[in-house]
Structures are given as structure tokens and as C-alpha cells.
Design an enzyme around this catalytic site. Structure first.
Site, PDB file in Angstrom:
ATOM      1  CD  GLU A   1       0.770   4.624   6.368  1.00 11.53           C
ATOM      2  OE1 GLU A   1       1.674   3.782   6.454  1.00 11.53           O
ATOM      3  OE2 GLU A   1       0.442   5.183   5.305  1.00 11.53           O
TER       4      GLU A   1
ATOM      5  N   GLY B   1       5.143   9.383  -0.716  1.00  5.90           N
ATOM      6  CA  GLY B   1       5.702   8.877  -1.957  1.00  5.90           C
ATOM      7  C   GLY B   1       5.506   9.820  -3.127  1.00  5.90           C
TER       8      GLY B   1
ATOM      9  NE  ARG C   1      -1.347  -1.308 -10.175  1.00  2.08           N
ATOM     10  CZ  ARG C   1      -2.490  -0.771  -9.749  1.00  2.08           C
ATOM     11  NH1 ARG C   1      -2.533   0.499  -9.400  1.00  2.08           N
ATOM     12  NH2 ARG C   1      -3.576  -1.500  -9.678  1.00  2.08           N
ATOM     13  CG  HIS C   2       4.264   0.294  -8.334  1.00  3.20           C
ATOM     14  ND1 HIS C   2       4.367  -0.501  -7.234  1.00  3.20           N
ATOM     15  CD2 HIS C   2       3.174   1.090  -8.133  1.00  3.20           C
ATOM     16  CE1 HIS C   2       3.408  -0.204  -6.380  1.00  3.20           C
ATOM     17  NE2 HIS C   2       2.641   0.738  -6.904  1.00  3.20           N
TER      18      HIS C   2
ATOM     19  NE  ARG D   1       9.759   4.112 -23.310  1.00  2.83           N
ATOM     20  CZ  ARG D   1      10.574   4.970 -23.925  1.00  2.83           C
ATOM     21  NH1 ARG D   1      11.860   4.731 -23.978  1.00  2.83           N
ATOM     22  NH2 ARG D   1      10.085   6.059 -24.462  1.00  2.83           N
TER      23      ARG D   1
ATOM     24  CB  THR E   1      -2.970   4.971  -5.444  1.00  5.54           C
ATOM     25  OG1 THR E   1      -2.170   4.846  -4.269  1.00  5.54           O
ATOM     26  CG2 THR E   1      -4.004   6.067  -5.221  1.00  5.54           C
ATOM     27  CB  THR E   2      -3.880   2.261  -1.068  1.00  2.00           C
ATOM     28  OG1 THR E   2      -2.647   1.645  -1.433  1.00  2.00           O
ATOM     29  CG2 THR E   2      -4.569   1.436  -0.013  1.00  2.00           C
TER      30      THR E   2
ATOM     31  CG  ASP F   1       5.304   1.926  -4.215  1.00  2.00           C
ATOM     32  OD1 ASP F   1       6.265   1.277  -3.773  1.00  2.00           O
ATOM     33  OD2 ASP F   1       4.162   1.888  -3.720  1.00  2.00           O
ATOM     34  CG  HIS F   2       4.493   6.624  -7.842  1.00  2.00           C
ATOM     35  ND1 HIS F   2       3.656   5.806  -8.562  1.00  2.00           N
ATOM     36  CD2 HIS F   2       3.832   6.937  -6.714  1.00  2.00           C
ATOM     37  CE1 HIS F   2       2.516   5.656  -7.909  1.00  2.00           C
ATOM     38  NE2 HIS F   2       2.601   6.329  -6.787  1.00  2.00           N
TER      39      HIS F   2
ATOM     40  CG  HIS G   1      -2.952   7.452   0.385  1.00  2.00           C
ATOM     41  ND1 HIS G   1      -3.489   8.181  -0.643  1.00  2.00           N
ATOM     42  CD2 HIS G   1      -2.737   6.207  -0.102  1.00  2.00           C
ATOM     43  CE1 HIS G   1      -3.607   7.392  -1.700  1.00  2.00           C
ATOM     44  NE2 HIS G   1      -3.152   6.191  -1.404  1.00  2.00           N
ATOM     45  N   GLY G   2      -1.302  10.729   0.048  1.00  2.00           N
ATOM     46  CA  GLY G   2      -1.683  12.024  -0.510  1.00  2.00           C
ATOM     47  C   GLY G   2      -1.023  13.222   0.153  1.00  2.00           C
TER      48      GLY G   2
HETATM   49  N1  PXP Z   1       0.652   4.838   2.857  1.00  2.00           N
HETATM   50  C1  PXP Z   1       0.001   3.836   2.223  1.00  2.00           C
HETATM   51  C2  PXP Z   1      -0.601   2.762   3.056  1.00  2.00           C
HETATM   52  C3  PXP Z   1      -0.071   3.791   0.822  1.00  2.00           C
HETATM   53  O1  PXP Z   1      -0.730   2.780   0.205  1.00  2.00           O
HETATM   54  C4  PXP Z   1       0.572   4.800   0.079  1.00  2.00           C
HETATM   55  C5  PXP Z   1       0.568   4.727  -1.420  1.00  2.00           C
HETATM   56  O2  PXP Z   1       1.291   3.621  -1.842  1.00  2.00           O
HETATM   57  C6  PXP Z   1       1.241   5.812   0.781  1.00  2.00           C
HETATM   58  C7  PXP Z   1       1.254   5.819   2.160  1.00  2.00           C
HETATM   59  C8  PXP Z   1       1.962   6.907   0.071  1.00  2.00           C
HETATM   60  O3  PXP Z   1       1.010   7.708  -0.549  1.00  2.00           O
HETATM   61  P1  PXP Z   1       1.495   8.839  -1.559  1.00  2.00           P
HETATM   62  O4  PXP Z   1       2.198   8.156  -2.692  1.00  2.00           O
HETATM   63  O5  PXP Z   1       0.212   9.492  -1.956  1.00  2.00           O
HETATM   64  O6  PXP Z   1       2.404   9.747  -0.789  1.00  2.00           O
END
Ligand code: PXP
Length: 237
Positions: free
Chosen positions: A151, A213, A49-50, A18, A100-101, A9-10, A191-192
Site C-alpha cells: 500500500e 478513512g 485508542r479507537h 465518551r 496517525t500513521t 477507525d474514526h 493515507h490522507g
Molecule cells: N492506510 C493506512 C496504512 C493507514 O494507517 C491509514 C490511517 O489509519 C489509512 C490508510 C487511512 O488514512 P486516512 O484516514 O487519512 O484516510
């Protein structure tokens, strides 16, 4: 060994800053696969957004590992998933104002709706994962609505400010994973997660897949910067 799915995503976040073609998350996904990852994840947000629809379309044709489409449980996204047929859909809560989520899905509070969404996706041949907090009622509800996977949301663990807080969150994750395993749910985490806090999780054998991510993309920017600058200097010389 557990599997790693890379969320790109990032890469799209940088592109959208841009509104041009680069960097392309599709190219990033191909490079991540060449490096050996086991899957690619993108979150097609309602506000776009992304990641854009075009990214998901192309990724479905080019990803050679597994494509996991993160999405809100809304009609628009379910229709896109039914058309694209990702290998997995991970249902997440979505708020427009969030960076973010922010938390896990409230499966308990939206039982009927999530159950219907899981059924629709499953009937389309898509594996379904529910992004939930390590909470026993949410995990039980995830089983009850027929999800294949959960998850577990590791954001609270990742955000812990003290060792004590981290230990507490880690224990919640452990308990959640063992509950899920005893219910026959398969378990991913995400996540994180970064290059430090992931190390503690790798001892948990029930975890099938890590969804990572931001830390990977952030590291890619830093480890790639010297080469990028040298290449521009070569042109100037
Ligand atoms: N899992 C879920 C459900 C998410 O929403 C995200 C962020 O999009 C991630 C994993 C990845 O998280 P991170 O970008 O913090 O690694």
C-alpha cells in the site's frame, strides 16, 4: 474501476471520547457496505485508542465484503490476526505518540522480522500488504520479503503545501507504482486521500484499491448534521 475500502477507525474515535457504545464502527461498516464499498479497514492499535478487540471480532463475523486489519508487526497483533483471519493484514509502523500513521514501514531495516511476519500471516491464509513510502528500496524489499501487496503511502502527496510539491510527490507515487507492477506486486494506496486529491490518482490503472478513512468520516459528520439536528428538534416539538 478500482475498489474502495473504508476505514472506520474514526467512528470508534468518537465513541471512545465518551467510552460508551455509540457510534459503533460495526454499524458504520455495515452502512458503508450498503453504500457499495468493497471492503472495511480497521487499525487495531497496540494502545487501543479507537478500535477495540470486540470490534474486530464482530466485524469478522459481519463484514460481507473484505476485512483488512491494519496492524503493527508485533507478536500480539500477529496472534490476533491468526485467530480472526482477516482477508488481508496491512502491516504498518506504529508509534504511541503519533496522531496517525506517520510514514511507511521500514522493510529494508527490518528485513528478517518483516519476512518472518509475512510468512506467518501467509501460512495462516491471510493476504499481506506492506504500507510503504514510494521509495525504490522499500518497494524492492517488499517484494523480497514475499508480500502480496504494497500500500503506497500517499500522506506526503496529500500533505503537499504547493502545487510543485504535490507534483513532485505525485511523480514519486507514479514511479513507485510502476516499479511495483514490474516486480509483480499488487498495489493499493492510502493515507490522507480526500475528495480533491483522490481525483488525480484515479487515472493510474495499476491501483487496485483505495484505503480511505478520515475524509469519508469527516464528510459523513457534516452531511449528516442537518438531519441529526432536525430529528432532535422533532422530539423537542
Ligand atoms: N492506510 C493506512 C496504512 C493507514 O494507517 C491509514 C490511517 O489509519 C489509512 C490508510 C487511512 O488514512 P486516512 O484516514 O487519512 O484516510
Amino acid at each position: 474501476m478500482a475498489r474502495l475500502s473504508v476505514n472506520v477507525d474514526h467512528v470508534a474515535t468518537v465513541r471512545q471520547a465518551r467510552l460508551i457504545q455509540e457510534p459503533d464502527p460495526v454499524t458504520a461498516a455495515a452502512l458503508a457496505e450498503l453504500a457499495g464499498c468493497h471492503g472495511i479497514i480497521v487499525h487495531l492499535r497496540e494502545d487501543r485508542r479507537h478500535i477495540q478487540d470486540r470490534d474486530v471480532d464482530i466485524l469478522r463475523r459481519t463484514v460481507t465484503t473484505k476485512l483488512n486489519l491494519e496492524m503493527a508487526a508485533v507478536v500480539e497483533m500477529v496472534e490476533i490476526a491468526r485467530r480472526i483471519k482477516p482477508d488481508m493484514s496491512c502491516l504498518v509502523p506504529e508509534k504511541r505518540e503519533e496522531l496517525t500513521t506517520e510514514g511507511g514501514l521500514d522493510v529494508v531495516g527490518q528485513h528478517k522480522h518483516i519476512e518472518n511476519t509475512v510468512r506467518t500471516l501467509t501460512e495462516a491464509g491471510i493476504m499481506v500488504s506492506l504500507f510503504v513510502d514510494a521509495d525504490k528500496d522499500q518497494i524492492q524489499a517488499s517484494k523480497d520479503v514475499g508480500a502480496d501487496f504494497i500500500e503506497i503511502h500517499t500522506g506526503h502527496y496529500a500533505d503537499a503545501r504547493t502545487q510543485k510539491e504535490e507534483d513532485t510527490e505525485f511523480k514519486k507515487i507514479l514511479a513507485g507504482i510502476s516499479q511495483a507492477a514490474s516486480l509483480g506486486l499488487r498495489v493499493n494506496v492510502g493515507h490522507g486521500l480526500n475528495y480533491r486529491n483522490t481525483q488525480r490518482l484515479v487515472l493510474i490503472s495499476e491501483i487496485e484499491e483505495y484505503s480511505i478513512g478520515h475524509s469519508i468520516i469527516a464528510r459523513a459528520v457534516l452531511v449528516g448534521i442537518e438531519r441529526a439536528v432536525r430529528e432532535m428538534l422533532e422530539i423537542l416539538q
